[in-house]
Design a protein around this motif. Structure first.
Motif, short mmCIF file in Angstrom:
data_model
loop_
_atom_site.label_atom_id
_atom_site.label_comp_id
_atom_site.label_asym_id
_atom_site.label_seq_id
_atom_site.Cartn_x
_atom_site.Cartn_y
_atom_site.Cartn_z
N VAL A 1 -9.83 3.44 -11.54
CA VAL A 1 -11.01 4.06 -12.16
C VAL A 1 -11.70 4.99 -11.18
N GLU A 2 -11.72 4.64 -9.92
CA GLU A 2 -12.33 5.50 -8.91
C GLU A 2 -11.60 6.83 -8.80
N ALA A 3 -10.27 6.79 -8.89
CA ALA A 3 -9.48 8.01 -8.77
C ALA A 3 -9.40 8.78 -10.08
N TYR A 4 -9.45 8.07 -11.18
CA TYR A 4 -9.23 8.69 -12.49
C TYR A 4 -10.24 8.10 -13.47
N PRO A 5 -11.47 8.61 -13.49
CA PRO A 5 -12.51 8.09 -14.39
C PRO A 5 -12.04 8.13 -15.85
N GLY A 6 -12.46 7.12 -16.59
CA GLY A 6 -12.10 7.06 -17.99
C GLY A 6 -10.93 6.15 -18.29
N THR A 7 -10.32 5.58 -17.25
CA THR A 7 -9.16 4.72 -17.46
C THR A 7 -9.50 3.23 -17.42
N GLU A 8 -10.77 2.91 -17.32
CA GLU A 8 -11.16 1.50 -17.24
C GLU A 8 -10.65 0.74 -18.45
N ASP B 1 0.81 -1.22 0.00
CA ASP B 1 0.00 0.00 0.00
C ASP B 1 0.84 1.26 0.00
N THR B 2 2.12 1.17 -0.38
CA THR B 2 3.02 2.32 -0.31
C THR B 2 3.70 2.56 -1.64
N ALA B 3 3.75 3.84 -2.04
CA ALA B 3 4.50 4.25 -3.23
C ALA B 3 5.61 5.19 -2.79
N ASP B 4 6.83 4.87 -3.18
CA ASP B 4 7.99 5.71 -2.88
C ASP B 4 8.47 6.36 -4.17
N LEU B 5 8.73 7.68 -4.09
CA LEU B 5 9.26 8.42 -5.22
C LEU B 5 10.44 9.26 -4.75
N VAL B 6 11.24 9.74 -5.70
CA VAL B 6 12.31 10.68 -5.38
C VAL B 6 12.05 11.99 -6.10
N MET C 1 -2.76 3.48 -7.27
CA MET C 1 -4.16 3.09 -7.41
C MET C 1 -4.32 2.03 -8.50
N ASP C 2 -3.55 2.12 -9.57
CA ASP C 2 -3.59 1.10 -10.60
C ASP C 2 -3.13 -0.24 -10.04
N GLU D 1 -0.02 4.45 -19.08
CA GLU D 1 1.03 5.39 -18.70
C GLU D 1 0.83 6.74 -19.38
N ARG D 2 0.45 6.71 -20.63
CA ARG D 2 0.21 7.95 -21.36
C ARG D 2 -0.95 8.73 -20.73
N ALA D 3 -2.02 8.03 -20.36
CA ALA D 3 -3.16 8.70 -19.74
C ALA D 3 -2.77 9.30 -18.39
N ILE D 4 -1.97 8.58 -17.61
CA ILE D 4 -1.52 9.11 -16.32
C ILE D 4 -0.67 10.35 -16.51
N LEU D 5 0.22 10.33 -17.50
CA LEU D 5 1.08 11.50 -17.72
C LEU D 5 0.30 12.68 -18.29
N GLU D 6 -0.77 12.41 -19.00
CA GLU D 6 -1.65 13.51 -19.41
C GLU D 6 -2.20 14.21 -18.18
#
Length: 236
Positions: A123-130, A90-95, A116-117, A138-143
């Motif tokens: 889909v709950e966090a970002y509708p339209g990605t189903e 349940d953890t995401a680490d970034l730099v 979330m993916d 990845e492209r949709a997330i970066l958009e």
């Protein structure tokens, strides 16, 4: 790694945008963004209002939801959001660059959407990605990440951060695919091969555009896999 931020309670990245959202006028007033080459982006008000309407509740969730954790750790060099990303349970680490506090929000959003993916809850966090997977996802997330940074730069006067500025310019001028393939080499080989076959000469066109816009032949902050590992282990 030192300077690790556990994002619960108060967070500079959240306050930067939420303070602005709380005090804003009824209509956002985006200003144009210009890089030293003179290339300009002028987002429309309605577009930025849509982004802000999505972002505010998602930032609340990132900050308050006890079901997951997003952590940022500081490095000296300038990095892209996907550099050093690790997702475990349940953890995401970034730099993120230690001097780039204004860039925290889009980095959080990237880690949040990738997490979330992984949790099957995108889909709950970002509708339209189903149904989206792999490169298309990845492209949709970066958009979405690009929209968040554009909101910050144009409405809330965040300081420039070159890796994210490259992203929004590539997206706005129609080179997002080329930018992804250049900055995430070897991650999507099949999709890149198909793209190159369908777009002969596009790679040189992208280099020319990038040179005219940013003064280099391509994205300036690409890191080798071993560099990413060293940053994740060493930090500052």
């Amino acid at each position: 790694m030192s300077c690790q931020r556990h994002l619960r309670g108060s967070c500079l990245a959240l306050s930067l945008l939420l303070a602005g959202c709380a005090s804003q006028a009824p209509a956002l007033m985006p200003r144009s963004i210009v890089v030293y080459s003179g290339e300009r982006i002028q987002p429309e008000t309605a577009r930025m209002e849509e982004v802000e309407a999505w972002l505010t509740p998602e930032l609340d969730r990132i900050n308050l939801d006890p079901a997951f954790l997003i952590r940022l750790s500081a490095v000296r060099e300038e990095v892209y959001p996907w550099d050093g990303l690790e997702i475990v349970a349940d953890t995401a680490d970034l730099v993120l660059t230690d001097t780039a506090a204004d860039a925290e929000t889009p980095f959080l959003v990237y880690g949040y959407l990738r997490l979330m993916d992984a949790r099957g809850a995108l889909v709950e966090a970002y509708p339209g990605t189903e149904g989206l997977t792999g490169y298309v996802l990845e492209r949709a997330i970066l958009e979405r990440v690009a929209e968040v940074w554009l909101l910050g730069r144009s409405v809330f006067d965040t300081q420039p951060y070159a890796p994210l500025d490259e992203l929004i310019y590539a997206r706005e001028f129609g080179y997002l695919d080329d930018f992804i393939f250049a900055t995430q080499p070897d991650r999507f080989p099949g999709e890149e091969d198909a793209y190159r076959a369908e777009n002969p000469g596009r790679e040189e066109e992208f280099r020319t555009w990038f040179r005219n816009t940013f003064g280099s032949d391509g994205p300036r902050f690409i890191r080798a896999p071993d560099e990413q590992s060293e940053s994740a282990d060493g930090g500052v």
